[in-house]
Design a protein around this motif. Structure first.
Motif, PDB file in Angstrom:
ATOM      1  N   LYS A  12       0.817  -1.221   0.000  1.00  0.00           N
ATOM      2  CA  LYS A  12       0.000   0.000   0.000  1.00  0.00           C
ATOM      3  C   LYS A  12       0.845   1.264   0.000  1.00  0.00           C
ATOM      4  O   LYS A  12       0.447   2.289  -0.546  1.00  0.00           O
ATOM      5  CB  LYS A  12      -0.946   0.021   1.211  1.00  0.00           C
ATOM      6  N   LEU A  13       2.026   1.196   0.593  1.00  0.00           N
ATOM      7  CA  LEU A  13       2.910   2.364   0.637  1.00  0.00           C
ATOM      8  C   LEU A  13       3.298   2.793  -0.773  1.00  0.00           C
ATOM      9  O   LEU A  13       3.330   3.979  -1.095  1.00  0.00           O
ATOM     10  CB  LEU A  13       4.155   2.041   1.464  1.00  0.00           C
ATOM     11  N   GLU A  14       3.613   1.817  -1.621  1.00  0.00           N
ATOM     12  CA  GLU A  14       3.984   2.114  -3.002  1.00  0.00           C
ATOM     13  C   GLU A  14       2.757   2.481  -3.827  1.00  0.00           C
ATOM     14  O   GLU A  14       2.805   3.401  -4.647  1.00  0.00           O
ATOM     15  CB  GLU A  14       4.688   0.921  -3.625  1.00  0.00           C
ATOM     16  N   LEU A  15       1.655   1.790  -3.605  1.00  0.00           N
ATOM     17  CA  LEU A  15       0.440   2.034  -4.381  1.00  0.00           C
ATOM     18  C   LEU A  15      -0.110   3.435  -4.131  1.00  0.00           C
ATOM     19  O   LEU A  15      -0.618   4.088  -5.044  1.00  0.00           O
ATOM     20  CB  LEU A  15      -0.615   0.974  -4.053  1.00  0.00           C
ATOM     21  N   ARG A  16       0.004   3.910  -2.904  1.00  0.00           N
ATOM     22  CA  ARG A  16      -0.488   5.252  -2.578  1.00  0.00           C
ATOM     23  C   ARG A  16       0.308   6.333  -3.290  1.00  0.00           C
ATOM     24  O   ARG A  16      -0.203   7.407  -3.585  1.00  0.00           O
ATOM     25  CB  ARG A  16      -0.421   5.478  -1.064  1.00  0.00           C
ATOM     26  N   SER A  17       1.557   6.035  -3.571  1.00  0.00           N
ATOM     27  CA  SER A  17       2.414   7.007  -4.258  1.00  0.00           C
ATOM     28  C   SER A  17       2.297   6.893  -5.780  1.00  0.00           C
ATOM     29  O   SER A  17       2.996   7.601  -6.494  1.00  0.00           O
ATOM     30  CB  SER A  17       3.877   6.786  -3.845  1.00  0.00           C
ATOM     31  N   SER A  18       1.435   6.012  -6.234  1.00  0.00           N
ATOM     32  CA  SER A  18       1.312   5.760  -7.672  1.00  0.00           C
ATOM     33  C   SER A  18      -0.059   6.166  -8.210  1.00  0.00           C
ATOM     34  O   SER A  18      -0.470   5.688  -9.264  1.00  0.00           O
ATOM     35  CB  SER A  18       1.547   4.275  -7.948  1.00  0.00           C
ATOM     36  N   LYS A  19      -0.763   7.036  -7.495  1.00  0.00           N
ATOM     37  CA  LYS A  19      -2.137   7.360  -7.872  1.00  0.00           C
ATOM     38  C   LYS A  19      -2.231   7.927  -9.281  1.00  0.00           C
ATOM     39  O   LYS A  19      -3.130   7.572 -10.057  1.00  0.00           O
ATOM     40  CB  LYS A  19      -2.734   8.345  -6.867  1.00  0.00           C
ATOM     41  N   LEU A  20      -1.312   8.818  -9.646  1.00  0.00           N
ATOM     42  CA  LEU A  20      -1.365   9.425 -10.973  1.00  0.00           C
ATOM     43  C   LEU A  20      -1.144   8.384 -12.063  1.00  0.00           C
ATOM     44  O   LEU A  20      -1.752   8.464 -13.140  1.00  0.00           O
ATOM     45  CB  LEU A  20      -0.310  10.534 -11.081  1.00  0.00           C
ATOM     46  N   SER A  21      -0.316   7.409 -11.790  1.00  0.00           N
ATOM     47  CA  SER A  21      -0.029   6.382 -12.795  1.00  0.00           C
ATOM     48  C   SER A  21      -1.263   5.553 -13.113  1.00  0.00           C
ATOM     49  O   SER A  21      -1.407   5.036 -14.223  1.00  0.00           O
ATOM     50  CB  SER A  21       1.105   5.477 -12.318  1.00  0.00           C
ATOM     51  N   PHE A  22      -2.169   5.431 -12.157  1.00  0.00           N
ATOM     52  CA  PHE A  22      -3.385   4.665 -12.402  1.00  0.00           C
ATOM     53  C   PHE A  22      -4.287   5.390 -13.401  1.00  0.00           C
ATOM     54  O   PHE A  22      -5.038   4.756 -14.135  1.00  0.00           O
ATOM     55  CB  PHE A  22      -4.124   4.404 -11.088  1.00  0.00           C
ATOM     56  N   VAL A  27      -6.278   5.459 -19.090  1.00  0.00           N
ATOM     57  CA  VAL A  27      -6.317   6.010 -20.453  1.00  0.00           C
ATOM     58  C   VAL A  27      -5.814   4.982 -21.454  1.00  0.00           C
ATOM     59  O   VAL A  27      -6.422   4.765 -22.522  1.00  0.00           O
ATOM     60  CB  VAL A  27      -5.481   7.309 -20.542  1.00  0.00           C
ATOM     61  N   LEU A  28      -4.700   4.323 -21.126  1.00  0.00           N
ATOM     62  CA  LEU A  28      -4.138   3.300 -22.003  1.00  0.00           C
ATOM     63  C   LEU A  28      -5.132   2.164 -22.215  1.00  0.00           C
ATOM     64  O   LEU A  28      -5.336   1.690 -23.345  1.00  0.00           O
ATOM     65  CB  LEU A  28      -2.840   2.753 -21.399  1.00  0.00           C
ATOM     66  N   THR A  29      -5.769   1.735 -21.132  1.00  0.00           N
ATOM     67  CA  THR A  29      -6.744   0.651 -21.211  1.00  0.00           C
ATOM     68  C   THR A  29      -7.928   1.033 -22.080  1.00  0.00           C
ATOM     69  O   THR A  29      -8.457   0.201 -22.834  1.00  0.00           O
ATOM     70  CB  THR A  29      -7.234   0.267 -19.806  1.00  0.00           C
ATOM     71  N   MET A  30      -8.355   2.280 -22.012  1.00  0.00           N
ATOM     72  CA  MET A  30      -9.500   2.725 -22.796  1.00  0.00           C
ATOM     73  C   MET A  30      -9.199   2.675 -24.295  1.00  0.00           C
ATOM     74  O   MET A  30     -10.062   2.321 -25.094  1.00  0.00           O
ATOM     75  CB  MET A  30      -9.908   4.139 -22.383  1.00  0.00           C
ATOM     76  N   PHE A  31      -7.973   3.026 -24.674  1.00  0.00           N
ATOM     77  CA  PHE A  31      -7.596   2.960 -26.094  1.00  0.00           C
ATOM     78  C   PHE A  31      -7.636   1.512 -26.590  1.00  0.00           C
ATOM     79  O   PHE A  31      -8.156   1.225 -27.676  1.00  0.00           O
ATOM     80  CB  PHE A  31      -6.207   3.561 -26.316  1.00  0.00           C
ATOM     81  N   VAL A  32      -7.061   0.611 -25.808  1.00  0.00           N
ATOM     82  CA  VAL A  32      -7.046  -0.806 -26.197  1.00  0.00           C
ATOM     83  C   VAL A  32      -8.474  -1.352 -26.204  1.00  0.00           C
ATOM     84  O   VAL A  32      -8.861  -2.107 -27.105  1.00  0.00           O
ATOM     85  CB  VAL A  32      -6.160  -1.620 -25.238  1.00  0.00           C
ATOM     86  N   PRO A  68       5.081   4.501 -12.058  1.00  0.00           N
ATOM     87  CA  PRO A  68       5.984   5.654 -11.898  1.00  0.00           C
ATOM     88  C   PRO A  68       7.446   5.268 -12.084  1.00  0.00           C
ATOM     89  O   PRO A  68       7.860   4.164 -11.711  1.00  0.00           O
ATOM     90  CB  PRO A  68       5.718   6.097 -10.452  1.00  0.00           C
ATOM     91  N   LYS A  69       8.219   6.163 -12.662  1.00  0.00           N
ATOM     92  CA  LYS A  69       9.613   5.873 -12.993  1.00  0.00           C
ATOM     93  C   LYS A  69      10.414   5.465 -11.765  1.00  0.00           C
ATOM     94  O   LYS A  69      11.275   4.585 -11.844  1.00  0.00           O
ATOM     95  CB  LYS A  69      10.249   7.102 -13.640  1.00  0.00           C
ATOM     96  N   GLU A  70      10.130   6.107 -10.623  1.00  0.00           N
ATOM     97  CA  GLU A  70      10.909   5.800  -9.415  1.00  0.00           C
ATOM     98  C   GLU A  70      10.670   4.379  -8.910  1.00  0.00           C
ATOM     99  O   GLU A  70      11.447   3.860  -8.107  1.00  0.00           O
ATOM    100  CB  GLU A  70      10.604   6.800  -8.302  1.00  0.00           C
TER     101      GLU A  70
END
Length: 243
Positions: A12-22, A27-32, A68-70
């Motif tokens: 959860k610590l990593e997932l909380r910092s990845s909100k924007l990536s979701f 968006v990517l999923t919608m195109f596919v 996220p890149k990090e």
């Protein structure tokens, strides 16, 4: 507290910092999704490799590219590519099995929500409901979720580190990507030529004719494979030189 629960709290610590990536993943999923919905009639009539490729792409690597890149695999020392956050966590008093399971949970959250979203949209907006009944589609959806776990469970292994020139050099990475792409299309083309149809079509046939057997086989293969990769990743971390 079970190890899986501990692993979830850690993830959860990593997932909380990845909100924007979701959002990027959405968006990517919608195109596919748009592509797979609009081209389904053509695929059912003619069958072509590209459709199977993008379907399998969604249920394998999927939205992991939006990570996220990090938190992505990076060169951490010498020629070693690994997950920086996993290397930091290895220095903490956390059981290795918990760390490994947390990587699989993170992978699950980067794949399952988008796959579920696709399957819902696919049923509502595509003509698939003219092919399968509601009950059959539920089996179809469960089958592809399991397929997604089957393929996705291999991805966290890279977090443990790799020193291969195919991943640690630009030329090697490009070459490996091309080989993977060509290999994927070659395998799918072979399936089409030898059987007349592709994996997505045959999954439709399977849920119509053998729904229980299809799910049973998928369950055994999926969780057997995931158990193997978890065990393999633990051993790989133990053998890896992170200094």
């Amino acid at each position: 507290m079970s190890e899986w629960n501990q692993a979830y709290q850690l993830a959860k610590l990593e997932l909380r910092s990845s909100k924007l990536s979701f959002i990027y993943g959405f968006v990517l999923t919608m195109f596919v999704t748009l592509f797979l919905i609009t081209t389904l009639p053509s695929y059912l009539d003619n069958g072509y490799v590209g459709y199977d490729f993008f379907f399998l792409l969604l249920f394998s690597v999927g939205a992991i590219w939006a990570k996220p890149k990090e938190f992505q695999i990076q060169k951490v020392s010498g020629v070693l590519l690994a997950s920086p956050i996993l290397m930091m966590q290895l220095a903490l008093p956390i059981k290795r099995s918990v760390l490994v399971k947390s990587r699989f949970i993170i992978q699950f959250f980067y794949s399952f929500p988008y796959q579920l979203l696709f399957l819902i949209a696919f049923y509502i907006y595509s003509p698939i409901n003219n092919v399968l009944s509601t009950q059959e589609y539920l089996v179809f959806a469960a089958l592809w979720i399991l397929i997604g776990i089957f393929f996705g469970s291999a991805l966290p292994i890279a977090d443990a580190g790799d020193t291969s020139k195919l991943t640690t050099t630009v030329v090697g990475s490009i070459f490996a990507s091309l080989i993977l792409l060509i290999g994927s299309f070659t395998i799918l083309t072979t399936v089409h030529v030898s059987t007349g149809e592709g994996p997505v079509y045959w999954s439709l046939v399977a849920v119509e004719k053998w729904p229980v057997a299809s799910l049973a086989v998928a369950l055994l293969l999926t969780f057997g494979t995931m158990g193997y990769w978890i065990s393999y990743m633990k051993k790989r971390i133990g053998k890896q030189d992170y200094l």
